[in-house]
Write an enzyme that holds these catalytic residues in place. Structure first.
Site, PDB file in Angstrom:
ATOM      1  N   LYS A 133       2.136  -2.503   7.297  1.00 34.32           N
ATOM      2  CA  LYS A 133       2.598  -2.307   5.924  1.00 34.32           C
ATOM      3  C   LYS A 133       4.029  -1.784   5.885  1.00 34.32           C
ATOM      4  O   LYS A 133       4.823  -2.172   5.009  1.00 34.32           O
ATOM      5  CB  LYS A 133       1.663  -1.348   5.178  1.00 34.32           C
ATOM      6  CG  LYS A 133       0.288  -1.934   4.877  1.00 34.32           C
ATOM      7  CD  LYS A 133       0.383  -3.188   4.013  1.00 34.32           C
ATOM      8  CE  LYS A 133      -0.970  -3.762   3.668  1.00 34.32           C
ATOM      9  NZ  LYS A 133      -0.912  -5.025   2.914  1.00 34.32           N
ATOM     10  N   SER A 178       0.852  -1.182   0.000  1.00 36.50           N
ATOM     11  CA  SER A 178       0.000   0.000   0.000  1.00 36.50           C
ATOM     12  C   SER A 178       0.887   1.230   0.000  1.00 36.50           C
ATOM     13  O   SER A 178       2.051   1.177   0.422  1.00 36.50           O
ATOM     14  CB  SER A 178      -0.891  -0.007   1.253  1.00 36.50           C
ATOM     15  OG  SER A 178      -1.516   1.243   1.448  1.00 36.50           O
ATOM     16  N   TYR A 197      -2.580  -0.773  10.868  1.00 36.34           N
ATOM     17  CA  TYR A 197      -2.403  -1.171   9.470  1.00 36.34           C
ATOM     18  C   TYR A 197      -1.135  -0.561   8.884  1.00 36.34           C
ATOM     19  O   TYR A 197      -0.351  -1.250   8.214  1.00 36.34           O
ATOM     20  CB  TYR A 197      -3.628  -0.735   8.670  1.00 36.34           C
ATOM     21  CG  TYR A 197      -3.594  -1.070   7.201  1.00 36.34           C
ATOM     22  CD1 TYR A 197      -3.958  -2.335   6.755  1.00 36.34           C
ATOM     23  CD2 TYR A 197      -3.214  -0.124   6.258  1.00 36.34           C
ATOM     24  CE1 TYR A 197      -3.941  -2.648   5.399  1.00 36.34           C
ATOM     25  CE2 TYR A 197      -3.189  -0.428   4.909  1.00 36.34           C
ATOM     26  CZ  TYR A 197      -3.561  -1.686   4.482  1.00 36.34           C
ATOM     27  OH  TYR A 197      -3.541  -1.994   3.145  1.00 36.34           O
TER      28      TYR A 197
END
Length: 333
Positions: free
Chosen positions: A155, A138, A151
């Site tokens: 990542k 991402s 999150y």
């Protein structure tokens, strides 16, 4: 030639769309996720496209379960050619409203799930000296945003892990490849099933892309894994470029806009499911499919993606035009 491809997080979202994209090519698919309802629906889609599907319910946060899944897949389908890590979970919340066990769970699924799967399949691929691993990342692997600390942390960790593994493979002169695809905001069901403590319904930060855009990028990366990573969507390129040049300014901008841009303005449903501990498509759930609730706002194509995938051809064509122009100009003198 048909390949054996494994996709984690195959029951919904990007994973679900990626499964269909590989199936259209005739590849044999192993589908890995927790939610059996979504997995079975994904398998039916694969078979409807004329490809073979093996459903392997697995919690990627369990290293032993991942190893058992790999053994089963290779026993029933043969050596894995491509492994795609997609599975994740998260919490939409301010940092101080996330419980320690929730942060740990997000990390175990969204980061360690990639690590466990990579460790298990990489050993086998290195023995054969062939194979490709694709990590679905991402823009948030480089640029953290508010309300998604768990999150973003996962990542960022995947990005560091990916670079370390790639450097080791280069050192060993291995034919095994690992690449990473950095995604923009995508219209997936996660906004309807990720644990959320926001007062309003969560949404992806516009511009939003359909999961098929992401899936095409994953398949392209699997076919061209020598590049260390791919960026998908103009928003990803812009975000990462801005973060490299003016990260402090971006901090302030996101502090002002990051809360509102991630909420629709509508109240979050009281009965919204959460997939943090149990799959949202469990016995009492439903098949969520690949798309989320933002079809009317999502882009089905990314011009940037096309340019990024064809830039060697475009650069060659530009060089030919420049050379031709120079030759013509020389003859006129």
């Amino acid at each position: 030639m048909s390949r054996v491809v494994v996709v984690t997080g195959a029951s919904g979202g990007i994973g679900r769309a990626t499964v269909r994209e590989f199936a259209r090519r005739g590849d044999t698919l192993a589908l890995v996720a927790r939610g059996e309802r979504g997995l079975e629906a994904a398998a039916e889609e694969v078979r409807g496209l004329g490809a073979r599907a093996l459903v392997v319910p697995t919690d990627v946060a369990d290293a032993d379960a991942v190893e058992a899944a790999v053994e089963r897949i290779e026993s029933e389908l043969g050596p894995v050619d491509v492994w795609v890590n997609v599975a994740f979970t998260s919490v939409f919340s301010r940092v101080d409203d996330i419980r320690p066990e929730e942060f740990r769970r997000v990390t175990e699924v969204s980061y360690l799930g990639y690590v466990y799967a990579t460790m298990s399949i990489l050993r086998r691929m290195k023995e054969r000296d062939r194979g490709t691993i694709v990590h679905v990342g991402s823009a948030l692997a480089y640029r953290g945003i508010p309300l998604q600390s768990a999150y973003c942390g996962a990542k960022h960790a995947i990005q560091g892990f990916h670079e370390a593994v790639r450097a080791e493979l280069l050192h060993e002169r291995s034919a095994v490849r690992v690449t990473m695809v950095q995604m923009p905001a995508v219209n997936t069901p996660q906004f309807s099933w990720v644990l959320s403590r926001l007062p309003q319904q969560a949404q992806p930060v516009p511009p939003i892309y359909q999961p098929e855009v992401a899936a095409r990028a994953v398949v392209f990366a699997a076919d061209h894994p020598r590049r260390r990573e791919y960026w998908v969507g103009a928003s990803t390129v812009g975000t990462l470029a801005a973060n490299a040049v003016v990260p402090g300014l971006l901090d302030r901008y996101l502090g002002r806009t990051g809360f509102g841009s991630q909420q629709t303005g509508e109240r979050k449903p009281d009965d919204q499911p959460s997939n943090l501990w149990e799959p949202a498509d469990g016995p009492d759930g439903r098949d969520f499919g690949a798309h989320g609730a933002f079809d009317d706002r999502a882009h089905a194509h990314s011009p940037q993606q096309w340019v990024a995938q064809h830039y060697p051809l475009l650069a060659g064509a530009a060089a030919v035009l420049v050379a031709t122009g120079a030759a013509v100009a020389g003859r006129r003198r």
